[in-house]
Design a protein around this motif. Structure first.
Motif, PDB file in Angstrom:
ATOM      1  N   ARG A  41       0.837  -1.205   0.000  1.00  0.00           N
ATOM      2  CA  ARG A  41       0.000   0.000   0.000  1.00  0.00           C
ATOM      3  C   ARG A  41       0.866   1.246   0.000  1.00  0.00           C
ATOM      4  N   ASP A  42       0.447   2.243  -0.767  1.00  0.00           N
ATOM      5  CA  ASP A  42       1.094   3.550  -0.779  1.00  0.00           C
ATOM      6  C   ASP A  42       0.476   4.385   0.338  1.00  0.00           C
ATOM      7  N   PRO A  43       1.238   4.792   1.362  1.00  0.00           N
ATOM      8  CA  PRO A  43       0.646   5.524   2.492  1.00  0.00           C
ATOM      9  C   PRO A  43       0.143   6.912   2.119  1.00  0.00           C
ATOM     10  N   ALA A  69      -3.188   3.868  -2.878  1.00  0.00           N
ATOM     11  CA  ALA A  69      -3.096   2.822  -3.902  1.00  0.00           C
ATOM     12  C   ALA A  69      -2.581   1.548  -3.254  1.00  0.00           C
ATOM     13  N   CYS A  70      -3.144   0.417  -3.629  1.00  0.00           N
ATOM     14  CA  CYS A  70      -2.812  -0.811  -2.920  1.00  0.00           C
ATOM     15  C   CYS A  70      -3.036  -2.035  -3.794  1.00  0.00           C
ATOM     16  N   THR A  71      -2.436  -3.119  -3.358  1.00  0.00           N
ATOM     17  CA  THR A  71      -2.652  -4.428  -3.949  1.00  0.00           C
ATOM     18  C   THR A  71      -3.171  -5.341  -2.859  1.00  0.00           C
ATOM     19  N   GLU A  94      -7.903  -3.245 -11.283  1.00  0.00           N
ATOM     20  CA  GLU A  94      -7.675  -4.451 -12.071  1.00  0.00           C
ATOM     21  C   GLU A  94      -7.861  -5.638 -11.144  1.00  0.00           C
ATOM     22  N   PHE A  95      -8.441  -6.713 -11.644  1.00  0.00           N
ATOM     23  CA  PHE A  95      -8.571  -7.904 -10.813  1.00  0.00           C
ATOM     24  C   PHE A  95      -8.358  -9.164 -11.651  1.00  0.00           C
ATOM     25  N   LEU A 135      -6.935 -11.449  -6.938  1.00  0.00           N
ATOM     26  CA  LEU A 135      -5.984 -10.361  -6.781  1.00  0.00           C
ATOM     27  C   LEU A 135      -6.685  -9.084  -7.227  1.00  0.00           C
ATOM     28  N   ARG A 136      -6.517  -8.001  -6.448  1.00  0.00           N
ATOM     29  CA  ARG A 136      -7.136  -6.722  -6.777  1.00  0.00           C
ATOM     30  C   ARG A 136      -6.071  -5.622  -6.705  1.00  0.00           C
TER      31      ARG A 136
END
Length: 280
Positions: free
Chosen positions: A32-34, A38-40, A62-63, A103-104
Protein backbone atom coordinates in the motif's frame (compact mmCIF):
# COMPACT_ATOMS: atom_id res chain seq x y z
CA UNK A 1 7.36 8.31 -0.63
CA UNK A 2 5.52 5.57 -2.49
CA UNK A 3 5.20 1.95 -1.46
CA UNK A 4 8.08 0.36 0.43
CA UNK A 5 10.27 -2.29 -1.14
CA UNK A 6 8.75 -5.74 -0.45
CA UNK A 7 10.73 -8.65 -1.85
CA UNK A 8 9.32 -11.02 -1.23
CA UNK A 9 6.59 -12.13 1.19
CA UNK A 10 4.48 -15.27 1.26
CA UNK A 11 0.86 -14.17 1.20
CA UNK A 12 -0.14 -17.25 3.24
CA UNK A 13 1.62 -15.63 6.20
CA UNK A 14 -0.79 -12.66 6.25
CA UNK A 15 -4.06 -12.70 8.19
CA UNK A 16 -7.43 -12.27 6.48
CA UNK A 17 -9.33 -9.11 7.50
CA UNK A 18 -12.96 -8.09 6.82
CA UNK A 19 -13.46 -6.30 3.48
CA UNK A 20 -15.70 -3.25 4.13
CA UNK A 21 -16.38 -2.66 0.41
CA UNK A 22 -18.03 -6.06 -0.03
CA UNK A 23 -19.92 -7.50 2.95
CA UNK A 24 -19.15 -11.18 3.38
CA UNK A 25 -15.67 -10.92 1.87
CA UNK A 26 -12.15 -10.83 3.35
CA UNK A 27 -8.90 -9.21 2.28
CA UNK A 28 -5.14 -9.38 2.66
CA UNK A 29 -3.19 -6.21 1.90
CA UNK A 30 0.02 -7.10 0.07
CA UNK A 31 1.31 -3.54 -0.39
CA UNK A 32 0.00 0.00 0.00
CA UNK A 33 1.09 3.55 -0.78
CA UNK A 34 0.65 5.52 2.49
CA UNK A 35 0.17 8.80 0.60
CA UNK A 36 -2.31 7.89 -2.15
CA UNK A 37 -3.88 4.75 -0.69
CA UNK A 38 -3.10 2.82 -3.90
CA UNK A 39 -2.81 -0.81 -2.92
CA UNK A 40 -2.65 -4.43 -3.95
CA UNK A 41 -4.92 -6.87 -2.15
CA UNK A 42 -6.11 -10.42 -2.15
CA UNK A 43 -9.86 -10.82 -1.72
CA UNK A 44 -11.58 -13.97 -0.48
CA UNK A 45 -15.29 -14.46 -1.02
CA UNK A 46 -17.07 -17.04 1.06
CA UNK A 47 -19.39 -19.51 -0.71
CA UNK A 48 -22.85 -18.03 -1.07
CA UNK A 49 -21.76 -14.38 -1.10
CA UNK A 50 -24.49 -12.32 -2.75
CA UNK A 51 -24.57 -8.52 -3.12
CA UNK A 52 -27.15 -7.17 -5.56
CA UNK A 53 -26.98 -3.48 -4.68
CA UNK A 54 -25.18 -1.40 -7.31
CA UNK A 55 -21.95 0.35 -6.36
CA UNK A 56 -19.02 2.25 -7.78
CA UNK A 57 -15.44 2.55 -6.50
CA UNK A 58 -13.46 5.81 -6.63
CA UNK A 59 -10.31 4.12 -7.96
CA UNK A 60 -9.24 2.25 -11.06
CA UNK A 61 -9.24 -1.47 -10.34
CA UNK A 62 -7.67 -4.45 -12.07
CA UNK A 63 -8.57 -7.90 -10.81
CA UNK A 64 -7.51 -11.45 -11.61
CA UNK A 65 -9.21 -14.59 -10.30
CA UNK A 66 -6.86 -17.07 -8.62
CA UNK A 67 -9.43 -19.71 -7.68
CA UNK A 68 -13.16 -20.31 -7.51
CA UNK A 69 -15.71 -18.33 -9.48
CA UNK A 70 -16.95 -14.73 -9.15
CA UNK A 71 -19.97 -13.18 -10.91
CA UNK A 72 -20.13 -9.44 -11.57
CA UNK A 73 -22.05 -7.32 -14.09
CA UNK A 74 -23.32 -10.44 -15.82
CA UNK A 75 -19.87 -11.97 -16.36
CA UNK A 76 -18.64 -15.26 -14.92
CA UNK A 77 -15.04 -14.74 -13.79
CA UNK A 78 -13.55 -18.18 -13.22
CA UNK A 79 -9.91 -18.90 -12.34
CA UNK A 80 -7.64 -17.21 -14.89
CA UNK A 81 -10.12 -14.43 -15.77
CA UNK A 82 -9.26 -10.72 -15.64
CA UNK A 83 -11.05 -7.37 -15.63
CA UNK A 84 -10.19 -3.67 -15.56
CA UNK A 85 -12.81 -1.24 -14.20
CA UNK A 86 -11.92 2.48 -14.30
CA UNK A 87 -12.95 4.66 -11.37
CA UNK A 88 -16.70 5.15 -11.24
CA UNK A 89 -17.51 2.12 -13.41
CA UNK A 90 -20.87 0.64 -12.32
CA UNK A 91 -20.93 -2.72 -10.54
CA UNK A 92 -23.98 -4.83 -9.80
CA UNK A 93 -25.10 -8.34 -8.87
CA UNK A 94 -21.85 -9.51 -7.31
CA UNK A 95 -22.02 -13.06 -6.04
CA UNK A 96 -20.01 -16.23 -5.66
CA UNK A 97 -21.85 -19.50 -5.16
CA UNK A 98 -18.71 -21.56 -4.52
CA UNK A 99 -16.34 -18.90 -3.18
CA UNK A 100 -13.40 -17.25 -4.90
CA UNK A 101 -9.96 -15.73 -4.29
CA UNK A 102 -8.93 -12.68 -6.35
CA UNK A 103 -5.98 -10.36 -6.78
CA UNK A 104 -7.14 -6.72 -6.78
CA UNK A 105 -5.02 -3.72 -7.83
CA UNK A 106 -6.23 -0.18 -7.01
CA UNK A 107 -4.54 3.03 -8.21
CA UNK A 108 -5.97 5.08 -5.30
CA UNK A 109 -7.63 4.50 -1.94
CA UNK A 110 -10.58 2.20 -2.70
CA UNK A 111 -13.77 3.74 -1.37
CA UNK A 112 -17.41 3.52 -2.35
CA UNK A 113 -18.76 6.54 -4.24
CA UNK A 114 -22.03 8.19 -3.26
CA UNK A 115 -24.92 7.72 -5.72
CA UNK A 116 -24.76 11.33 -6.98
CA UNK A 117 -20.94 11.55 -7.17
CA UNK A 118 -19.81 11.98 -10.79
CA UNK A 119 -17.35 9.51 -12.27
CA UNK A 120 -13.88 10.94 -12.94
CA UNK A 121 -13.36 12.06 -16.53
CA UNK A 122 -10.62 11.02 -18.92
CA UNK A 123 -10.34 7.45 -17.74
CA UNK A 124 -9.40 4.63 -20.18
CA UNK A 125 -12.24 2.34 -21.26
CA UNK A 126 -13.11 -0.69 -19.18
CA UNK A 127 -11.86 -4.14 -20.07
CA UNK A 128 -14.79 -6.03 -18.66
CA UNK A 129 -13.72 -9.60 -19.32
CA UNK A 130 -10.67 -11.58 -20.45
CA UNK A 131 -10.31 -15.34 -20.10
CA UNK A 132 -6.54 -15.85 -20.16
CA UNK A 133 -6.95 -19.57 -20.83
CA UNK A 134 -8.25 -18.62 -24.28
CA UNK A 135 -5.12 -16.60 -25.09
CA UNK A 136 -2.03 -17.96 -26.84
CA UNK A 137 1.40 -17.59 -25.25
CA UNK A 138 3.49 -14.94 -27.02
CA UNK A 139 7.12 -16.04 -27.28
CA UNK A 140 8.22 -13.67 -30.04
CA UNK A 141 9.21 -10.33 -28.51
CA UNK A 142 11.40 -11.03 -25.49
CA UNK A 143 14.69 -9.49 -24.50
CA UNK A 144 17.35 -11.99 -25.61
CA UNK A 145 18.93 -11.81 -22.15
CA UNK A 146 15.88 -13.72 -20.87
CA UNK A 147 16.16 -16.47 -23.47
CA UNK A 148 17.51 -18.95 -20.93
CA UNK A 149 14.10 -18.94 -19.21
CA UNK A 150 12.30 -20.01 -22.44
CA UNK A 151 9.60 -17.50 -21.44
CA UNK A 152 6.13 -16.67 -22.70
CA UNK A 153 3.64 -13.94 -21.88
CA UNK A 154 -0.03 -13.06 -22.23
CA UNK A 155 -0.68 -9.31 -22.14
CA UNK A 156 -3.86 -8.49 -20.25
CA UNK A 157 -3.70 -4.71 -20.45
CA UNK A 158 -1.48 -1.82 -21.61
CA UNK A 159 -2.62 1.63 -20.47
CA UNK A 160 -3.07 3.80 -23.58
CA UNK A 161 -1.62 6.88 -21.85
CA UNK A 162 1.06 5.75 -19.39
CA UNK A 163 1.90 2.48 -21.20
CA UNK A 164 1.92 0.63 -17.87
CA UNK A 165 1.46 -3.08 -18.46
CA UNK A 166 -0.23 -6.05 -16.81
CA UNK A 167 0.61 -9.53 -18.10
CA UNK A 168 1.05 -13.18 -17.28
CA UNK A 169 4.63 -14.43 -17.50
CA UNK A 170 5.72 -18.07 -17.69
CA UNK A 171 9.11 -19.75 -17.58
CA UNK A 172 10.05 -23.27 -18.60
CA UNK A 173 11.34 -25.86 -16.10
CA UNK A 174 15.01 -26.75 -15.65
CA UNK A 175 16.14 -23.23 -16.65
CA UNK A 176 19.14 -21.22 -15.47
CA UNK A 177 21.56 -18.63 -16.92
CA UNK A 178 24.23 -19.91 -19.28
CA UNK A 179 27.21 -21.19 -17.26
CA UNK A 180 25.19 -20.28 -14.11
CA UNK A 181 26.05 -16.60 -14.49
CA UNK A 182 24.03 -13.67 -15.84
CA UNK A 183 23.52 -9.88 -15.65
CA UNK A 184 21.22 -8.09 -13.25
CA UNK A 185 18.38 -5.94 -14.50
CA UNK A 186 16.42 -2.93 -13.27
CA UNK A 187 13.47 -0.85 -14.49
CA UNK A 188 12.63 2.89 -14.39
CA UNK A 189 9.11 2.12 -13.08
CA UNK A 190 7.83 0.10 -10.12
CA UNK A 191 7.29 -3.62 -10.75
CA UNK A 192 5.10 -6.01 -8.80
CA UNK A 193 4.47 -9.72 -9.20
CA UNK A 194 2.45 -12.55 -7.68
CA UNK A 195 3.50 -16.16 -8.25
CA UNK A 196 0.52 -18.19 -9.40
CA UNK A 197 2.24 -21.58 -9.83
CA UNK A 198 5.64 -23.26 -9.86
CA UNK A 199 8.92 -21.83 -8.59
CA UNK A 200 11.25 -19.00 -9.57
CA UNK A 201 14.62 -18.47 -7.89
CA UNK A 202 16.51 -15.17 -7.64
CA UNK A 203 18.83 -13.46 -5.19
CA UNK A 204 16.12 -13.23 -2.49
CA UNK A 205 15.36 -16.95 -2.52
CA UNK A 206 12.85 -19.18 -4.29
CA UNK A 207 9.37 -17.77 -4.91
CA UNK A 208 6.54 -20.29 -4.87
CA UNK A 209 2.74 -20.03 -5.20
CA UNK A 210 1.53 -17.10 -3.11
CA UNK A 211 4.85 -15.20 -3.23
CA UNK A 212 4.53 -11.46 -3.86
CA UNK A 213 6.90 -8.52 -4.37
CA UNK A 214 6.62 -4.77 -4.90
CA UNK A 215 9.87 -3.40 -6.30
CA UNK A 216 10.44 0.38 -6.55
CA UNK A 217 12.28 1.79 -9.58
CA UNK A 218 15.98 1.12 -10.18
CA UNK A 219 16.33 -1.90 -7.86
CA UNK A 220 18.84 -4.40 -9.25
CA UNK A 221 17.55 -7.97 -9.42
CA UNK A 222 18.37 -11.31 -10.98
CA UNK A 223 19.55 -13.45 -12.55
CA UNK A 224 16.68 -15.99 -12.37
CA UNK A 225 16.04 -19.66 -13.00
CA UNK A 226 13.38 -22.27 -12.32
CA UNK A 227 13.49 -25.94 -11.40
CA UNK A 228 9.88 -26.76 -12.24
CA UNK A 229 8.68 -23.82 -14.33
CA UNK A 230 6.64 -20.87 -13.12
CA UNK A 231 3.59 -18.71 -13.82
CA UNK A 232 3.40 -15.15 -12.47
CA UNK A 233 1.14 -12.13 -12.86
CA UNK A 234 3.36 -9.05 -13.33
CA UNK A 235 2.57 -5.32 -13.44
CA UNK A 236 4.78 -2.39 -14.42
CA UNK A 237 3.11 0.60 -12.78
CA UNK A 238 2.98 4.19 -14.00
CA UNK A 239 5.13 3.83 -17.11
CA UNK A 240 6.41 1.59 -19.85
CA UNK A 241 8.24 -1.69 -19.25
CA UNK A 242 11.95 -1.08 -19.94
CA UNK A 243 14.79 -3.49 -19.06
CA UNK A 244 18.15 -1.96 -18.10
CA UNK A 245 21.00 -4.48 -17.73
CA UNK A 246 24.27 -4.53 -15.82
CA UNK A 247 27.53 -5.08 -17.67
CA UNK A 248 28.80 -7.39 -14.93
CA UNK A 249 27.71 -11.02 -14.55
CA UNK A 250 26.47 -12.54 -11.29
CA UNK A 251 26.34 -16.12 -10.03
CA UNK A 252 23.03 -18.00 -9.97
CA UNK A 253 22.15 -20.89 -7.65
CA UNK A 254 18.94 -22.83 -7.00
CA UNK A 255 20.07 -23.00 -3.34
CA UNK A 256 19.78 -19.26 -2.76
CA UNK A 257 18.46 -18.85 0.83
CA UNK A 258 15.32 -16.86 1.59
CA UNK A 259 16.54 -13.34 2.45
CA UNK A 260 13.56 -10.98 2.20
CA UNK A 261 13.53 -7.19 2.13
CA UNK A 262 10.48 -6.13 4.15
CA UNK A 263 9.35 -2.94 5.93
CA UNK A 264 9.39 -3.04 9.76
CA UNK A 265 5.65 -3.72 10.04
CA UNK A 266 6.15 -6.99 8.14
CA UNK A 267 9.25 -8.14 10.02
CA UNK A 268 7.28 -10.86 11.81
CA UNK A 269 6.66 -12.71 8.53
CA UNK A 270 10.28 -12.55 7.30
CA UNK A 271 10.28 -16.32 6.88
CA UNK A 272 8.57 -18.74 4.51
CA UNK A 273 5.37 -20.28 5.90
CA UNK A 274 5.62 -23.74 7.38
CA UNK A 275 3.26 -25.15 4.76
CA UNK A 276 4.01 -23.80 1.29
CA UNK A 277 1.24 -25.99 -0.08
CA UNK A 278 -1.34 -24.04 1.93
CA UNK A 279 -4.01 -22.41 -0.27
CA UNK A 280 -3.91 -18.69 -0.97
Amino acid sequence: MGRPHIEFLQSQSLEWEPEPLLPGAWKRTLSRDPETGACTQMAKMEPGLHFEKGSRIAADEEFYVLSGCYYLNGYEYAAGCYGYYPAGHPRAQAYSSEGAVLLRFFDAEPRLMSPDEPAPGGRPPAIEFIDAFRMVWDRSVFDYRLNHLAPGRKILRIDPVTQQKTFLFMTAPQTHPTHWRGPKEQHPTPEEAFVRAGDLTGEYGTMRPGSYFWRPPHIDHGPYGSRGGSLCLIRFVGGAHVNQWSESLHTFSYQQPYAPVLPPELAAIARPPADLDAPY
